[in-house]
Design a protein around this motif. Structure first.
Motif, PDB file in Angstrom:
ATOM      1  N   VAL A  81      89.753  86.196  35.509  1.00 48.61           N
ATOM      2  CA  VAL A  81      89.759  87.123  34.487  1.00 48.61           C
ATOM      3  C   VAL A  81      91.230  87.397  33.616  1.00 48.61           C
ATOM      4  CG1 VAL A  81      90.649  89.500  35.035  1.00 48.61           C
ATOM      5  CG2 VAL A  81      88.861  88.906  36.889  1.00 48.61           C
ATOM      6  N   LEU A  82      90.499  87.814  32.707  1.00 52.91           N
ATOM      7  CA  LEU A  82      92.132  87.729  31.085  1.00 52.91           C
ATOM      8  C   LEU A  82      92.400  89.906  31.809  1.00 52.91           C
ATOM      9  CD1 LEU A  82      92.631  87.567  28.114  1.00 52.91           C
ATOM     10  CD2 LEU A  82      91.297  87.566  27.240  1.00 52.91           C
ATOM     11  N   GLU A  83      93.365  89.335  31.463  1.00 51.67           N
ATOM     12  CA  GLU A  83      93.628  91.213  31.264  1.00 51.67           C
ATOM     13  C   GLU A  83      94.445  91.088  29.954  1.00 51.67           C
ATOM     14  OE1 GLU A  83      96.671  94.435  33.243  1.00 51.67           O
ATOM     15  OE2 GLU A  83      96.447  92.911  34.610  1.00 51.67           O
ATOM     16  N   LEU A  84      93.635  91.976  29.374  1.00 47.58           N
ATOM     17  CA  LEU A  84      94.279  92.557  27.463  1.00 47.58           C
ATOM     18  C   LEU A  84      95.364  93.603  27.934  1.00 47.58           C
ATOM     19  CD1 LEU A  84      91.312  91.676  25.775  1.00 47.58           C
ATOM     20  CD2 LEU A  84      93.319  90.366  26.302  1.00 47.58           C
ATOM     21  N   GLY A  85      96.883  93.194  27.555  1.00 41.99           N
ATOM     22  CA  GLY A  85      97.679  94.454  27.719  1.00 41.99           C
ATOM     23  C   GLY A  85      97.729  94.928  28.806  1.00 41.99           C
ATOM     24  N   SER A  86      98.147  93.644  29.535  1.00 37.53           N
ATOM     25  CA  SER A  86      99.090  94.013  30.966  1.00 37.53           C
ATOM     26  C   SER A  86     100.379  94.060  31.319  1.00 37.53           C
ATOM     27  CB  SER A  86      99.297  91.839  31.207  1.00 37.53           C
ATOM     28  OG  SER A  86      99.640  91.497  30.960  1.00 37.53           O
ATOM     29  N   GLY A  87     101.118  94.104  30.403  1.00 34.09           N
ATOM     30  CA  GLY A  87     102.044  95.035  30.029  1.00 34.09           C
ATOM     31  C   GLY A  87     103.670  94.459  31.144  1.00 34.09           C
ATOM     32  N   GLY A  88     103.624  95.157  32.134  1.00 37.58           N
ATOM     33  CA  GLY A  88     104.679  94.348  33.099  1.00 37.58           C
ATOM     34  C   GLY A  88     104.279  94.059  34.176  1.00 37.58           C
ATOM     35  N   GLY A  89     103.327  93.522  34.178  1.00 39.60           N
ATOM     36  CA  GLY A  89     102.098  92.046  35.043  1.00 39.60           C
ATOM     37  C   GLY A  89     101.859  93.325  36.460  1.00 39.60           C
ATOM     38  N   HIS A  90     102.138  95.274  36.550  1.00 40.36           N
ATOM     39  CA  HIS A  90     101.556  95.563  38.082  1.00 40.36           C
ATOM     40  C   HIS A  90     100.869  95.808  38.140  1.00 40.36           C
ATOM     41  CE1 HIS A  90     106.360  97.901  37.733  1.00 40.36           C
ATOM     42  NE2 HIS A  90     105.463  96.793  37.058  1.00 40.36           N
ATOM     43  N   ASN A  91      99.495  95.900  37.640  1.00 37.71           N
ATOM     44  CA  ASN A  91      98.158  95.563  37.965  1.00 37.71           C
ATOM     45  C   ASN A  91      98.101  93.748  38.724  1.00 37.71           C
ATOM     46  OD1 ASN A  91      96.313  97.529  38.390  1.00 37.71           O
ATOM     47  ND2 ASN A  91      96.916  98.254  36.325  1.00 37.71           N
ATOM     48  N   ALA A  92      98.818  92.997  37.905  1.00 37.10           N
ATOM     49  CA  ALA A  92      97.958  91.905  38.319  1.00 37.10           C
ATOM     50  C   ALA A  92      98.746  91.427  39.862  1.00 37.10           C
ATOM     51  CB  ALA A  92      98.914  90.981  37.601  1.00 37.10           C
ATOM     52  N   VAL A  93      99.777  92.104  40.079  1.00 32.65           N
ATOM     53  CA  VAL A  93     101.090  91.630  41.674  1.00 32.65           C
ATOM     54  C   VAL A  93      99.215  91.624  42.019  1.00 32.65           C
ATOM     55  CG1 VAL A  93     102.352  92.652  43.204  1.00 32.65           C
ATOM     56  CG2 VAL A  93     102.515  91.977  40.287  1.00 32.65           C
ATOM     57  N   HIS A  94      98.335  92.705  42.088  1.00 33.84           N
ATOM     58  CA  HIS A  94      97.607  92.974  43.069  1.00 33.84           C
ATOM     59  C   HIS A  94      96.295  92.620  43.095  1.00 33.84           C
ATOM     60  CE1 HIS A  94     100.008  96.288  45.281  1.00 33.84           C
ATOM     61  NE2 HIS A  94     100.451  96.748  43.205  1.00 33.84           N
ATOM     62  N   LEU A  95      95.473  92.216  41.955  1.00 32.00           N
ATOM     63  CA  LEU A  95      94.669  91.841  41.746  1.00 32.00           C
ATOM     64  C   LEU A  95      94.912  90.245  41.643  1.00 32.00           C
ATOM     65  CD1 LEU A  95      93.183  93.823  38.208  1.00 32.00           C
ATOM     66  CD2 LEU A  95      92.934  93.900  40.452  1.00 32.00           C
ATOM     67  N   ARG A  96      96.417  89.216  41.470  1.00 34.22           N
ATOM     68  CA  ARG A  96      95.497  87.587  42.003  1.00 34.22           C
ATOM     69  C   ARG A  96      95.841  87.382  43.124  1.00 34.22           C
ATOM     70  NH1 ARG A  96     102.717  87.590  41.491  1.00 34.22           N
ATOM     71  NH2 ARG A  96     102.316  87.968  43.263  1.00 34.22           N
ATOM     72  N   GLU A  97      95.771  88.282  44.362  1.00 33.58           N
ATOM     73  CA  GLU A  97      94.601  88.124  45.211  1.00 33.58           C
ATOM     74  C   GLU A  97      93.696  88.375  45.496  1.00 33.58           C
ATOM     75  OE1 GLU A  97      96.166  91.917  47.720  1.00 33.58           O
ATOM     76  OE2 GLU A  97      97.803  91.793  47.754  1.00 33.58           O
ATOM     77  N   HIS A  98      92.842  88.480  44.177  1.00 30.82           N
ATOM     78  CA  HIS A  98      91.466  87.996  44.556  1.00 30.82           C
ATOM     79  C   HIS A  98      90.992  87.074  43.113  1.00 30.82           C
ATOM     80  CE1 HIS A  98      91.204  92.244  47.215  1.00 30.82           C
ATOM     81  NE2 HIS A  98      92.769  92.515  46.245  1.00 30.82           N
ATOM     82  N   PHE A  99      91.735  87.048  42.470  1.00 31.74           N
ATOM     83  CA  PHE A  99      91.508  86.608  41.428  1.00 31.74           C
ATOM     84  C   PHE A  99      92.424  85.196  40.744  1.00 31.74           C
ATOM     85  CE2 PHE A  99      89.496  91.250  41.005  1.00 31.74           C
ATOM     86  CZ  PHE A  99      88.124  90.651  41.247  1.00 31.74           C
ATOM     87  N   THR A 100      92.317  85.169  39.719  1.00 33.63           N
ATOM     88  CA  THR A 100      92.539  83.981  38.578  1.00 33.63           C
ATOM     89  C   THR A 100      93.398  84.509  37.027  1.00 33.63           C
ATOM     90  OG1 THR A 100      92.077  81.986  40.096  1.00 33.63           O
ATOM     91  CG2 THR A 100      93.412  81.919  37.583  1.00 33.63           C
ATOM     92  N   MET A 101      94.985  85.435  37.504  1.00 31.92           N
ATOM     93  CA  MET A 101      94.989  86.365  36.754  1.00 31.92           C
ATOM     94  C   MET A 101      95.706  85.264  35.229  1.00 31.92           C
ATOM     95  SD  MET A 101      93.508  89.318  37.489  1.00 31.92           S
ATOM     96  CE  MET A 101      94.021  90.183  36.054  1.00 31.92           C
TER      97      MET A 101
END
Length: 250
Positions: free
Chosen positions: A49-69
């Motif tokens: 998954v590519l996140e555009l506008g990821s900011g401080g990564g607070h969504n990625a903390v949770h999403l990385r449990e399911h996807f390679t971010m």
């Protein structure tokens, strides 16, 4: 929410280190779980998954449990905050309107940073970037803060104390100077307390885009996506957001 049209917001630059106290990581758990469900709606297995506008990564903390971010943002300072939280994720500085990796991903995620697209042309460019990086059969998930149908003027406040003695309290106030255009204004006032007890203030004015659901559908379809409106599922005491799930045909 860091992909400002001019890239000049102090809060996403010199003040970026305060982000975890203004918008704590734990507050993202529910919406990230909802986003993960939408990302899995692609017709292909979603692993990257590519996140555009990821900011401080607070969504990625949770999403990385399911996807390679893979994370991108306009602010190098906000990406530094994210790297401390998500050291195993790839981070890239880039503008969501012009960024090109030369490769594709199973899914593309745009959270509230997409709200900084203040013109239809800005929005069209950001969605073109999402399409360019989305594999056939993949999906782009877009969660803007507001659409014309959901926006209301108002105010909010928040902030927490950190374990190091620092603390933040903030007030935000949103209003629309001209309902005939495609953007609104949010005034932010911050009280920033350092660990030594000293306190300073900061104020910023942010413009964010406001588009009707019909505009979102039109621009997504023009890019080549098959868009669908999904109403956010949330237990928070607020109006659920309009989410756009855009499938790229296989």
């Amino acid at each position: 929410m860091t992909d400002g049209a001019d890239g000049q917001h102090r809060f996403y630059g010199e003040l970026a280190r305060w982000w975890p106290l203004i918008s704590p990581v734990a507050d993202y758990a529910e919406e990230a779980a909802f986003a993960a469900q939408l990302l899995r709606s692609a017709s292909i297995p979603v692993r990257e998954v590519l996140e555009l506008g990821s900011g401080g990564g607070h969504n990625a903390v949770h999403l990385r449990e399911h996807f390679t971010m893979t994370l991108s943002d306009l602010s190098a300072e906000m990406l530094d905050v994210s790297r401390r939280l998500n050291p195993d994720c790839a981070h890239h500085v880039g503008d969501m309107r012009t960024l090109r990796f030369g490769r594709t991903f199973d899914a593309v995620f745009l959270h509230d940073a997409v709200s900084y697209m203040t013109t239809e042309d800005d929005l069209r460019q950001a969605i073109a970037t999402a399409y360019a990086h989305c594999r056939p059969g993949g999906v782009a998930v877009l969660l803007p803060d507001e659409t014309t149908q959901t926006w209301e003027p108002g105010s909010d406040h928040g902030g927490v104390d950190g374990p190091d003695g620092r603390g933040v309290r903030f007030l935000e106030w949103s209003w629309d100077p001209d309902p005939a255009d495609s953007w609104t204004v949010t005034e932010y006032a911050f009280l920033l307390r350092e660990a030594d007890g000293s306190v300073r203030t900061a104020h910023e004015t942010h413009r964010t885009g406001l588009f009707a659901r019909e505009v979102w559908h039109k621009v997504l379809a023009e890019a080549g996506f098959m868009p669908e409106l999904v109403i956010e599922q949330t237990t928070e005491d607020r109006t659920p957001r309009d989410c756009f799930v855009a499938h790229r045909p296989a």
